[in-house]
Design a protein around this motif. Structure first.
Motif, PDB file in Angstrom:
ATOM      1  N   VAL A   1      36.136  47.475   2.961  1.00 27.29           N
ATOM      2  CA  VAL A   1      35.708  49.376   3.829  1.00 27.29           C
ATOM      3  C   VAL A   1      35.763  49.940   4.085  1.00 27.29           C
ATOM      4  CG1 VAL A   1      34.842  51.330   2.170  1.00 27.29           C
ATOM      5  CG2 VAL A   1      34.929  49.009   0.851  1.00 27.29           C
ATOM      6  N   PRO A   2      37.104  50.771   4.253  1.00 30.76           N
ATOM      7  CA  PRO A   2      37.534  51.277   5.965  1.00 30.76           C
ATOM      8  C   PRO A   2      36.744  52.511   6.117  1.00 30.76           C
ATOM      9  CG  PRO A   2      38.999  51.832   4.305  1.00 30.76           C
ATOM     10  CD  PRO A   2      37.916  50.809   4.015  1.00 30.76           C
ATOM     11  N   ARG A   3      36.347  53.112   7.033  1.00 30.15           N
ATOM     12  CA  ARG A   3      35.139  53.551   7.933  1.00 30.15           C
ATOM     13  C   ARG A   3      34.786  55.486   6.401  1.00 30.15           C
ATOM     14  NH1 ARG A   3      34.805  58.034   9.066  1.00 30.15           N
ATOM     15  NH2 ARG A   3      37.250  58.432   9.462  1.00 30.15           N
ATOM     16  N   TYR A   4      36.040  55.937   7.121  1.00 29.56           N
ATOM     17  CA  TYR A   4      36.138  56.844   6.124  1.00 29.56           C
ATOM     18  C   TYR A   4      35.993  56.872   3.730  1.00 29.56           C
ATOM     19  CZ  TYR A   4      41.086  56.263   4.659  1.00 29.56           C
ATOM     20  OH  TYR A   4      42.326  55.758   3.699  1.00 29.56           O
ATOM     21  N   LEU A   5      36.514  55.902   4.025  1.00 27.41           N
ATOM     22  CA  LEU A   5      35.672  55.385   2.178  1.00 27.41           C
ATOM     23  C   LEU A   5      34.167  54.822   2.195  1.00 27.41           C
ATOM     24  CD1 LEU A   5      39.201  54.284   0.980  1.00 27.41           C
ATOM     25  CD2 LEU A   5      38.579  56.857   0.829  1.00 27.41           C
ATOM     26  N   THR A   6      33.695  54.764   3.441  1.00 27.99           N
ATOM     27  CA  THR A   6      32.122  54.500   2.621  1.00 27.99           C
ATOM     28  C   THR A   6      31.417  55.403   1.918  1.00 27.99           C
ATOM     29  OG1 THR A   6      31.065  55.306   4.946  1.00 27.99           O
ATOM     30  CG2 THR A   6      32.630  52.879   5.281  1.00 27.99           C
ATOM     31  N   PHE A   7      31.965  56.599   1.502  1.00 26.29           N
ATOM     32  CA  PHE A   7      31.384  57.270   1.366  1.00 26.29           C
ATOM     33  C   PHE A   7      30.818  56.640  -0.987  1.00 26.29           C
ATOM     34  CE2 PHE A   7      34.880  59.293   1.187  1.00 26.29           C
ATOM     35  CZ  PHE A   7      34.844  59.957  -0.495  1.00 26.29           C
ATOM     36  N   LEU A   8      32.066  56.333  -1.436  1.00 25.02           N
ATOM     37  CA  LEU A   8      32.327  55.987  -2.452  1.00 25.02           C
ATOM     38  C   LEU A   8      31.947  55.074  -2.989  1.00 25.02           C
ATOM     39  CD1 LEU A   8      34.172  57.318  -4.765  1.00 25.02           C
ATOM     40  CD2 LEU A   8      35.997  55.495  -3.767  1.00 25.02           C
ATOM     41  N   PRO A   9      31.478  53.730  -2.731  1.00 26.51           N
ATOM     42  CA  PRO A   9      30.628  52.364  -3.404  1.00 26.51           C
ATOM     43  C   PRO A   9      29.639  52.922  -3.045  1.00 26.51           C
ATOM     44  CG  PRO A   9      31.792  51.557  -1.208  1.00 26.51           C
ATOM     45  CD  PRO A   9      32.330  53.095  -1.464  1.00 26.51           C
ATOM     46  N   GLN A  10      28.341  52.369  -4.209  1.00 24.95           N
ATOM     47  CA  GLN A  10      27.044  52.137  -4.030  1.00 24.95           C
ATOM     48  C   GLN A  10      26.771  50.976  -3.754  1.00 24.95           C
ATOM     49  OE1 GLN A  10      25.593  53.115  -8.234  1.00 24.95           O
ATOM     50  NE2 GLN A  10      26.748  54.567  -7.766  1.00 24.95           N
ATOM     51  N   GLU A  11      25.416  50.600  -2.563  1.00 24.50           N
ATOM     52  CA  GLU A  11      24.898  49.062  -2.407  1.00 24.50           C
ATOM     53  C   GLU A  11      25.554  47.849  -3.144  1.00 24.50           C
ATOM     54  OE1 GLU A  11      21.571  47.158  -0.436  1.00 24.50           O
ATOM     55  OE2 GLU A  11      21.524  49.310  -1.401  1.00 24.50           O
ATOM     56  N   GLY A  12      26.620  47.856  -2.634  1.00 23.58           N
ATOM     57  CA  GLY A  12      26.430  46.267  -3.602  1.00 23.58           C
ATOM     58  C   GLY A  12      27.715  45.641  -4.185  1.00 23.58           C
TER      59      GLY A  12
END
Length: 334
Positions: free
Chosen positions: A65-76
Motif C-alpha cells: 500500500v502506498p503511503r498516501y493510501l495507508t489511511f484506508l485499510p485497517q490493521e491486518g
C-alpha cells in the motif's frame, strides 16, 4: 497488442458469473491488483474483501500500500506479499489484465494453476481468465466491484462502500475528468447512500507530507514543453528522491499536476530508474495515451496509460517522442 475499448455487451451476465464464482468457491480467495497500486486498485480490492468476509469467506488481499493510501485499510486487512499459494485457492485479480503477469503484484501468478476471476476496465486486457469481467467503458474498476457486491447479495455497510467510492473518485479525478458520466454520479450517489464517507475521503487524500512540496519543486524545475506546446513533461530520478527524502511511490500524482498546463494535449512523467524508465501518460481531447503506451510496450486507458521501458532515459525519451509524434499526427494535431 490491439485494444478493445468498447462496452462489454454481456456485462450483466459476466457480473453474475463473477459473483457466482466468488460466492461458491469453497477454498481460500487471494485478491491481487497491479504494481504501483492507486486508489482504484486498493479501493476495489478492499471493498471486495470486506464484502466477501461478511459472507464468511477466507479471503486475503496482498499489496504494497502506498503511503498516501495507508489511511484506508485497517490493521491486518492487507498483507505485503503471498509467498506460497494456499491449496484450493481462487485468485481474484482486479484492475489489471491477469495475462500481463509483469503487472500483477502481491504474488507470483505464474506459479498458480487454479481459477482466476479477472475484473478490469482496461481495453488492452486479453480476457483469458476463467471469468473475465472486462468493460473498458467503466470509468473505474471500483464501479464494477460495486455491481459484483450487489450481485453477491451482501448487506451494504459504510466500510464496504467507502473504499469503492475512493476508487471511483480516483479514476475520475475526483469527478473532474471527462469520464465522469451520469453512471459515475449515480454509482457515487448509491455508495454515499450506503454509508460511504466522501468528506473523510477528500480530507485524507488532500493531506501531503512536507516532502511532497520539496519533490514538487524538483518536478517543476524539470518541467518542459515541446516546441508546439502540445506535450508537457517532467522527470524524476534517484538523485531527486535523495534530495527530498522521497520514495518512488510519491512521484505518481505529479503527472496529473503537470497535465493542467494550458494548451498541452499530453502530459508525461518519466520515472528514471537508471537502466529502466517508467512512463506515465495523461491525455485530453483527441489524443490517446493508450496508443502511445502500447507503442512503448505498455497499456492502459485512452486518457491515462503507462509503460515500463527497459532502456536509459535518453533512449526512452527518443522512443516516446516518436510514438507521441505518430499519435499527434493521427489525431490531426501535427
Amino acid at each position: 497488442m490491439t485494444a478493445q475499448n468498447t462496452a462489454e455487451p454481456r456485462y450483466a451476465q459476466l457480473v453474475q458469473a463473477a459473483a457466482a464464482h466468488l460466492k461458491s468457491h469453497p477454498g481460500p480467495i487471494v485478491i491481487l491488483a497491479h504494481v504501483d497500486p492507486d486508489g482504484d486498485a486498493l479501493g476495489s480490492c478492499l471493498g471486495l474483501q470486506r464484502a466477501l468476509r461478511t459472507l464468511g469467506k477466507d479471503v486475503q488481499l496482498y499489496m504494497q500500500v502506498p503511503r498516501y493510501l495507508t489511511f484506508l485499510p485497517q490493521e491486518g486487512e492487507v498483507l505485503p506479499r503471498l509467498d506460497v499459494w494456499p491449496e484450493g485457492a481462487l485468485a481474484a485479480v482486479l484492475d489489471v489484465d491477469n495475462t500481463d503477469l509483469a503487472r500483477v503484484a502481491g504474488a507470483d501468478l505464474t506459479a498458480f494453476a487454479g481459477p482466476v476471476v479477472n475484473i478490469d476496465h482496461h481495453g488492452t486486457n486479453r480476457r483469458e481468465a476463467a471469468v473475465s469481467l472486462v468493460d473498458p467503458s467503466q470509468a473505474a474498476a471500483a464501479m464494477m466491484i460495486k455491481d459484483v457486491v450487489d450481485a453477491l447479495g451482501v448487506a451494504w455497510t459504510g466500510e464496504i462502500a467507502t473504499p469503492l467510492l475512493l476508487g471511483t473518485s480516483t479514476d475520475t479525478g475526483s469527478f473532474r475528468f471527462s469520464n465522469t458520466t451520469p453512471q459515475v454520479l449515480r454509482t457515487a450517489a448509491d455508495l454515499v447512500e450506503h454509508g460511504a464517507n466522501l468528506g473523510w475521503i477528500n480530507d485524507q487524500m488532500a493531506r501531503n507530507p512536507p516532502r511532497y512540496y520539496a519533490l514538487l519543486r524538483e518536478v517543476l524545475d524539470q518541467m518542459a514543453f515541446s516546441p508546439d506546446g502540445l506535450i508537457v513533461s517532467s522527470q524524476v530520478n534517484e538523485a531527486a528522491l535523495a534530495r527530498t527524502g522521497s520514495a518512488w511511490e510519491d512521484v505518481e500524482a505529479y503527472v496529473n499536476t503537470i497535465r493542467n498546463a494550458d494548451g498541452a494535449e499530453l502530459a508525461v512523467m518519466f520515472k528514471d530508474y537508471g537502466e529502466r524508465v517508467k512512463v506515465s501518460l495523461r491525455s485530453r481531447g483527441r489524443v490517446s495515451a493508450q496508443n502511445i503506451a502500447v507503442a512503448l510496450g505498455g497499456g492502459g486507458h485512452v486518457a491515462a496509460a503507462g509503460a515500463s521501458v527497459d532502456a536509459p532515459y535518453a533512449e526512452t525519451v527518443q522512443r516516446f517522442e516518436a510514438a507521441a509524434d505518430a499519435e499527434l499526427r493521427r489525431a490531426g494535431l501535427r
